[in-house]
Scaffold this motif. Sequence first.
Motif, PDB file in Angstrom:
ATOM      1  N   ILE A  21       0.730  -1.089  -0.104  1.00 46.34           N
ATOM      2  CA  ILE A  21      -0.184   0.026  -0.096  1.00 46.34           C
ATOM      3  C   ILE A  21       0.885   1.357   0.079  1.00 46.34           C
ATOM      4  CG2 ILE A  21      -1.599   1.480   1.499  1.00 46.34           C
ATOM      5  CD1 ILE A  21      -2.770  -1.226   2.379  1.00 46.34           C
ATOM      6  N   LYS A  22       2.053   1.145   0.747  1.00 44.30           N
ATOM      7  CA  LYS A  22       2.754   2.373   0.848  1.00 44.30           C
ATOM      8  C   LYS A  22       3.408   2.682  -0.383  1.00 44.30           C
ATOM      9  CE  LYS A  22       5.120   3.307   4.532  1.00 44.30           C
ATOM     10  NZ  LYS A  22       6.213   3.264   5.573  1.00 44.30           N
ATOM     11  N   LYS A  23       3.961   1.409  -1.060  1.00 51.14           N
ATOM     12  CA  LYS A  23       4.696   1.656  -2.542  1.00 51.14           C
ATOM     13  C   LYS A  23       3.621   2.064  -3.366  1.00 51.14           C
ATOM     14  CE  LYS A  23       8.207  -1.870  -1.664  1.00 51.14           C
ATOM     15  NZ  LYS A  23       8.887  -3.119  -2.135  1.00 51.14           N
ATOM     16  N   ALA A  24       2.586   1.714  -3.264  1.00 49.79           N
ATOM     17  CA  ALA A  24       1.475   2.235  -4.536  1.00 49.79           C
ATOM     18  C   ALA A  24       1.124   3.647  -4.258  1.00 49.79           C
ATOM     19  CB  ALA A  24       0.197   1.180  -4.312  1.00 49.79           C
ATOM     20  N   TYR A  25       0.977   3.947  -3.112  1.00 53.61           N
ATOM     21  CA  TYR A  25       0.723   5.366  -2.595  1.00 53.61           C
ATOM     22  C   TYR A  25       1.975   6.146  -3.185  1.00 53.61           C
ATOM     23  CZ  TYR A  25      -0.013   9.891  -0.631  1.00 53.61           C
ATOM     24  OH  TYR A  25       0.013  11.133  -0.062  1.00 53.61           O
ATOM     25  N   ARG A  26       3.009   6.036  -2.968  1.00 55.00           N
ATOM     26  CA  ARG A  26       4.123   6.611  -3.115  1.00 55.00           C
ATOM     27  C   ARG A  26       4.378   6.778  -4.795  1.00 55.00           C
ATOM     28  NH1 ARG A  26       9.378   5.200  -4.638  1.00 55.00           N
ATOM     29  NH2 ARG A  26      10.964   6.612  -4.130  1.00 55.00           N
ATOM     30  N   LYS A  27       4.126   5.665  -5.310  1.00 50.69           N
ATOM     31  CA  LYS A  27       4.139   5.872  -6.866  1.00 50.69           C
ATOM     32  C   LYS A  27       3.086   6.861  -7.619  1.00 50.69           C
ATOM     33  CE  LYS A  27       3.994   2.969 -11.097  1.00 50.69           C
ATOM     34  NZ  LYS A  27       3.839   1.507 -11.663  1.00 50.69           N
ATOM     35  N   ILE A  28       1.968   6.775  -6.912  1.00 51.23           N
ATOM     36  CA  ILE A  28       0.737   7.668  -7.483  1.00 51.23           C
ATOM     37  C   ILE A  28       0.879   8.990  -6.864  1.00 51.23           C
ATOM     38  CG2 ILE A  28      -1.585   8.337  -7.218  1.00 51.23           C
ATOM     39  CD1 ILE A  28      -2.076   5.279  -6.802  1.00 51.23           C
ATOM     40  N   ALA A  29       1.591   9.207  -5.649  1.00 49.62           N
ATOM     41  CA  ALA A  29       1.819  10.594  -5.179  1.00 49.62           C
ATOM     42  C   ALA A  29       2.824  11.262  -6.061  1.00 49.62           C
ATOM     43  CB  ALA A  29       2.256  10.509  -3.785  1.00 49.62           C
ATOM     44  N   ILE A  30       3.752  10.701  -6.294  1.00 45.49           N
ATOM     45  CA  ILE A  30       5.126  11.217  -7.143  1.00 45.49           C
ATOM     46  C   ILE A  30       4.430  11.633  -8.817  1.00 45.49           C
ATOM     47  CG2 ILE A  30       7.111  10.690  -8.502  1.00 45.49           C
ATOM     48  CD1 ILE A  30       7.822   9.166  -6.062  1.00 45.49           C
ATOM     49  N   LYS A  31       3.500  10.509  -9.266  1.00 39.02           N
ATOM     50  CA  LYS A  31       3.166  10.784 -10.659  1.00 39.02           C
ATOM     51  C   LYS A  31       2.312  12.101 -10.469  1.00 39.02           C
ATOM     52  CE  LYS A  31       0.289   8.679 -14.109  1.00 39.02           C
ATOM     53  NZ  LYS A  31      -0.503   7.359 -14.677  1.00 39.02           N
ATOM     54  N   TYR A  32       1.262  12.172  -9.862  1.00 35.19           N
ATOM     55  CA  TYR A  32       0.528  13.530  -9.616  1.00 35.19           C
ATOM     56  C   TYR A  32       0.820  14.471  -8.648  1.00 35.19           C
ATOM     57  CZ  TYR A  32      -2.713  10.258 -11.969  1.00 35.19           C
ATOM     58  OH  TYR A  32      -3.249   9.149 -12.903  1.00 35.19           O
TER      59      TYR A  32
END
Length: 391
Positions: A21-32
């Motif tokens: 969950i942390k890795k998925a959020y980090r990826k999306i947060a960086i993208k947007y």
Amino acid sequence: MAKRDYYEVLGVSKDASEDDIKKAYRKIAIKYHPDRNPGNKEAEEKFKEAAEAYDVLHDPQKRQQYDQFGFNGPAGAGGGFGGFSSAGGFSMDDIFSMFGDVFGGRGGFGGFSSGFGGGGQRRPAQQRGSDLRLKVRLTLQEISTGVTKKFKVKRDIACSHCHGSGAEAGSAKDTCPTCHGSGVVTHTTQSLFGVMQTQSVCPTCSGEGTVIKNKCHSCGGSGVVKGEEVVEIKIPAGVSEGMIVNVPGKGNTGKHNGAAGNIQVYIEEEPNDTFIRDDNDIIYNLLLDFPTAALGGTVEIPTIDGGKVRIKVEPGTQPGKALRLRGKGLPVVQGYGRGVGDMVVNISVYVPKTLSQSEKKALEEMQKSDNFKGDNATKRTIFQKFRNYFS
């Protein structure tokens, strides 16, 4: 816009681990992230949506309630989840102030608080200064060791004439006539449910409970003036693109001797011509000459710290083989765990485009030998490696 399932927002399954969950959020947060999408409202909403989903799913209790009750669970205001959307009044500053949890919750990175919502209005003892935001581009070598960077920062500082009070020397502050020193004002309204009272920060004194009659002529009563300062910021080893390093107390000084805000340093990585980063592993593509691949030998290759290391190439090494050098990658940034990544050496073999007559003749002789034809098992192994690489 209808609310989407939190697991769908982060792109994870319902049995995803906390780390997933942390890795998925980090990826999306960086993208947007707004720094990557200036003025893009759609990206901003997705940034908020991902933050809301992460806030619920990374908390075991909230996640259990969400799995059981959905959006109507008992965790949120009014018996449900939410509070990140623009309708809920949650600002981008709120997200940034809590952004550091997934980017290294301790030791210089920010930290998420208990939620995005917020209780009733409270009288602030001081007005905290606003945060400043900077960008820094780092090389892989700097990331591998950590680095201290100096920035010349323009920021609000305490007025030297009034020492930050906002009042002329010898004058005192008076009790606010609007809120009578409480810092808040009460509003009473009649509704279908009876008389309702709400509180908000006093508009006259901004919640301080006092007002200044004889304002400082240098700062106009704010207690702060524009200044410039050289700030040293220590970037820990192992950071990556999109992380935010939070530096407490180096932002704008608050009005009337209020606490200073923070500096948020947004990390960018410079491209590297030698290495490819894969999380904390470093990938190096080694191009072998054919004789070394066939006969074996020792080859010297560069490392991320600027040094060199010698590796042994076994006789008959095939293209696509990967060698792993333990502990030669990037360190794990503080807050993510322990250890150091590896260096992965991907081997390919150079085939010359031009040959002399003697070289061509020698290869034609070798071509007749069964040793140079390879068996089906070897062919299948090489094909599988290439298929895995591109899958």
